[in-house]
Design a protein around this motif. Structure first.
Motif, mmCIF file in Angstrom:
data_model
loop_
_atom_site.group_PDB
_atom_site.id
_atom_site.type_symbol
_atom_site.label_atom_id
_atom_site.label_comp_id
_atom_site.label_asym_id
_atom_site.label_seq_id
_atom_site.Cartn_x
_atom_site.Cartn_y
_atom_site.Cartn_z
ATOM 1 N N ARG A 99 84.638 14.307 26.996
ATOM 2 C CA ARG A 99 84.812 15.707 26.575
ATOM 3 C C ARG A 99 86.060 16.049 25.679
ATOM 4 N NH1 ARG A 99 85.013 20.092 25.219
ATOM 5 N NH2 ARG A 99 84.368 22.097 25.901
ATOM 6 N N PHE A 100 86.995 15.513 26.164
ATOM 7 C CA PHE A 100 88.370 15.729 25.589
ATOM 8 C C PHE A 100 88.966 14.363 25.246
ATOM 9 C CE2 PHE A 100 87.391 19.226 28.428
ATOM 10 C CZ PHE A 100 87.679 20.480 27.456
ATOM 11 N N GLU A 127 78.234 16.974 35.786
ATOM 12 C CA GLU A 127 78.554 18.295 35.268
ATOM 13 C C GLU A 127 80.078 18.606 35.245
ATOM 14 O OE1 GLU A 127 74.169 20.230 35.654
ATOM 15 O OE2 GLU A 127 75.609 20.711 37.103
ATOM 16 N N ASN A 182 87.727 24.994 27.026
ATOM 17 C CA ASN A 182 87.916 24.845 25.419
ATOM 18 C C ASN A 182 88.876 23.779 25.175
ATOM 19 O OD1 ASN A 182 85.546 26.733 24.793
ATOM 20 N ND2 ASN A 182 86.911 28.184 24.949
ATOM 21 N N SER A 183 89.777 23.677 25.994
ATOM 22 C CA SER A 183 90.830 22.766 25.821
ATOM 23 C C SER A 183 91.293 22.155 27.260
ATOM 24 C CB SER A 183 91.978 23.410 25.180
ATOM 25 O OG SER A 183 92.645 24.269 26.176
ATOM 26 N N THR A 227 85.782 29.141 30.873
ATOM 27 C CA THR A 227 85.538 28.460 29.720
ATOM 28 C C THR A 227 86.415 27.073 29.800
ATOM 29 O OG1 THR A 227 86.710 29.508 28.162
ATOM 30 C CG2 THR A 227 84.354 30.046 28.301
ATOM 31 N N ASP A 274 79.743 23.735 32.269
ATOM 32 C CA ASP A 274 80.246 23.646 30.996
ATOM 33 C C ASP A 274 79.235 23.025 29.903
ATOM 34 O OD1 ASP A 274 82.387 23.472 28.840
ATOM 35 O OD2 ASP A 274 81.864 21.118 28.950
ATOM 36 N N ASN A 275 78.968 23.812 28.749
ATOM 37 C CA ASN A 275 77.473 23.284 28.003
ATOM 38 C C ASN A 275 77.925 22.633 26.938
ATOM 39 O OD1 ASN A 275 78.725 25.328 26.645
ATOM 40 N ND2 ASN A 275 77.170 26.833 26.307
ATOM 41 N N HIS A 276 78.907 22.030 26.775
ATOM 42 C CA HIS A 276 79.392 21.223 25.628
ATOM 43 C C HIS A 276 78.420 19.882 25.640
ATOM 44 C CE1 HIS A 276 81.623 18.517 23.082
ATOM 45 N NE2 HIS A 276 82.127 19.488 22.613
ATOM 46 N N PRO A 277 77.851 19.703 24.310
ATOM 47 C CA PRO A 277 76.856 18.666 24.257
ATOM 48 C C PRO A 277 77.549 16.957 24.604
ATOM 49 C CG PRO A 277 77.387 19.262 22.198
ATOM 50 C CD PRO A 277 78.282 20.235 23.059
ATOM 51 N N VAL A 278 78.081 16.921 25.511
ATOM 52 C CA VAL A 278 78.743 15.611 25.805
ATOM 53 C C VAL A 278 77.843 14.929 27.296
ATOM 54 C CG1 VAL A 278 80.616 14.255 26.812
ATOM 55 C CG2 VAL A 278 80.905 15.933 24.898
ATOM 56 N N ASN A 279 77.098 13.830 27.168
ATOM 57 C CA ASN A 279 76.368 13.674 28.377
ATOM 58 C C ASN A 279 77.103 12.255 28.852
ATOM 59 O OD1 ASN A 279 74.293 15.659 28.145
ATOM 60 N ND2 ASN A 279 73.324 14.601 26.397
#
Length: 304
Positions: free
Chosen positions: A201-202, A164, A174-175, A172, A253-258
Motif C-alpha cells: 500500500r505504501f 484489510e 492517504n499517506s 483516511t 481503506d479502499n485502495h486497490p491493493v490486495n
C-alpha cells in the motif's frame, strides 16, 4: 496379528496412565492387565519403561500406540460408511483459524436453527493444531491457511480472505504520516499482517517500527473495538472485521491493493465426508461467496 483383548488393555493403560486405573476402566484385575502387557511384549519387545513414576513408552510402545489409534480410526471410518454417511442429522465438527471461525460459526448456527437435528461443534486453532486434530479424527473438517502436504489429507480451495487496513470511521490513510498520526492497534499477528499489506500500500515506507503502538489485544473479536473508539488503526483479515457488531464505526481503506490468503478445506483422504457435512459446506460456500464479491464497504447486515 495381535489379540484384540491385549490391545484393549494396552490402550486402556495409555489412556489411564496406570495399571490400577486401566484395570478399573476395563473391569478386570490389575494382574490381568499386567499379564496382557507381558503377552504383547513377547511379540514386540518392551513397551513401557518400568519403575517410572509416570507411564513412559518405549519406541516399540509408541509404534504400538500409533497402530492402536489407526485401528480405532479404521473402525470409525467403517461405522461412517455403514451407518452415518447418509444420515441427515448429527454432529458437524469443524476446526479452523479464529478469523474464519468468527464468520462461519454464526452461519452454521443459522443452519442449525433451520435444521435442529444438527449439532455444531467448532474449535478455533492455529494451522498445526487443525491438521493434527483432523488427522486424529477428532474433527471431520478443517480449514487452514496453508495447503497441507500430508498424503493422508485431502485439501481443496474453499474461500479467500483479504487483509484489510481498518480505520476509524471517517478517517483516511492517504499517506504514511496519516497512519503515524493514528497509531497502531496491535495483536499477535498484527505486525506481520501490517507489514505484508502496507509494504504494498505504501511502497518504500519506513516500516512498522516508525509507527507508535497505541494499543494491544490478543482476542481477535475485540481488535476492532479500540479502532471504533478512534484510538488507532489496525490490519485484520476481512472475516475478523466482519464479525464486529458496530460496523458503522469502522472504515476500510479502499485502495486497490490486495493481499489475499487462500483458505483450504481439509479432511482425511480415505474418510468419506458425511452427507450433513457436505450440505453444511454448500451452505457456507453460498454465504461466503457474498462476502468475496461484496465491495469493501461497511454494511449493517453482517450475518444472513
Amino acid at each position: 496379528m495381535f489379540n484384540p483383548q491385549l490391545l484393549r488393555s494396552f490402550s486402556a493403560l495409555i489412556e489411564a496412565g496406570s495399571f490400577t486405573r486401566a484395570a478399573d476402566k476395563l473391569g478386570i484385575t490389575q494382574a490381568a492387565v499386567s499379564q496382557h502387557i507381558r503377552q504383547l511384549e513377547q511379540q514386540t519387545g518392551p513397551l513401557i519403561l518400568r519403575g517410572k513414576r509416570t507411564l513412559e513408552l518405549t519406541p516399540q510402545g509408541n509404534a504400538l500406540r500409533d497402530y492402536c489409534q489407526e485401528l480405532e480410526q479404521a473402525d470409525k471410518r467403517l461405522q461412517n460408511r455403514l451407518e452415518d454417511k447418509d444420515k441427515a442429522g448429527g454432529e458437524i465438527s469443524v476446526i479452523c483459524p479464529s478469523s474464519i471461525g468468527l464468520r462461519i460459526y454464526p452461519l452454521l448456527l443459522n443452519l442449525q436453527q433451520q435444521r435442529p437435528e444438527l449439532t455444531i461443534r467448532l474449535r478455533v486453532s492455529p494451522n498445526h493444531s487443525v491438521i493434527a486434530e483432523v488427522l486424529a479424527g477428532r474433527y471431520e473438517l478443517g480449514l487452514v491457511t496453508q495447503q497441507p502436504d500430508d498424503t493422508r489429507l485431502t485439501a481443496h480451495k474453499f474461500t479467500e480472505e483479504p487483509l484489510e487496513l481498518v480505520l476509524p470511521a471517517g478517517c483516511t490513510a492517504n499517506s504514511w504520516q496519516d497512519l503515524q498520526a493514528l497509531g497502531f492497534i496491535s495483536h499477535p499477528d498484527g505486525h506481520a499482517m501490517a507489514t505484508r499489506l502496507l509494504s504494498r500500500r505504501f511502497p518504500g515506507n519506513p516500516g512498522m517500527q516508525s509507527i507508535r503502538v497505541s494499543g494491544f489485544i490478543n482476542h481477535i473479536g475485540l481488535i476492532p473495538e479500540p479502532v471504533s473508539r478512534r484510538l488507532g488503526f489496525t490490519v485484520l483479515p476481512r472475516y475478523a472485521r466482519l464479525a464486529f457488531p458496530r460496523q458503522a464505526l469502522l472504515q476500510v481503506d479502499n485502495h486497490p491493493v490486495n493481499v489475499v490468503d487462500t483458505l483450504w478445506l481439509t479432511h482425511r483422504a480415505e474418510w468419506p465426508i458425511t452427507q450433513r457435512a457436505e450440505q453444511a459446506l454448500a451452505w457456507l460456500r453460498q454465504h461466503l461467496s457474498d462476502d468475496i464479491n461484496a465491495p469493501l464497504t461497511i454494511s449493517s447486515a453482517i450475518y444472513r
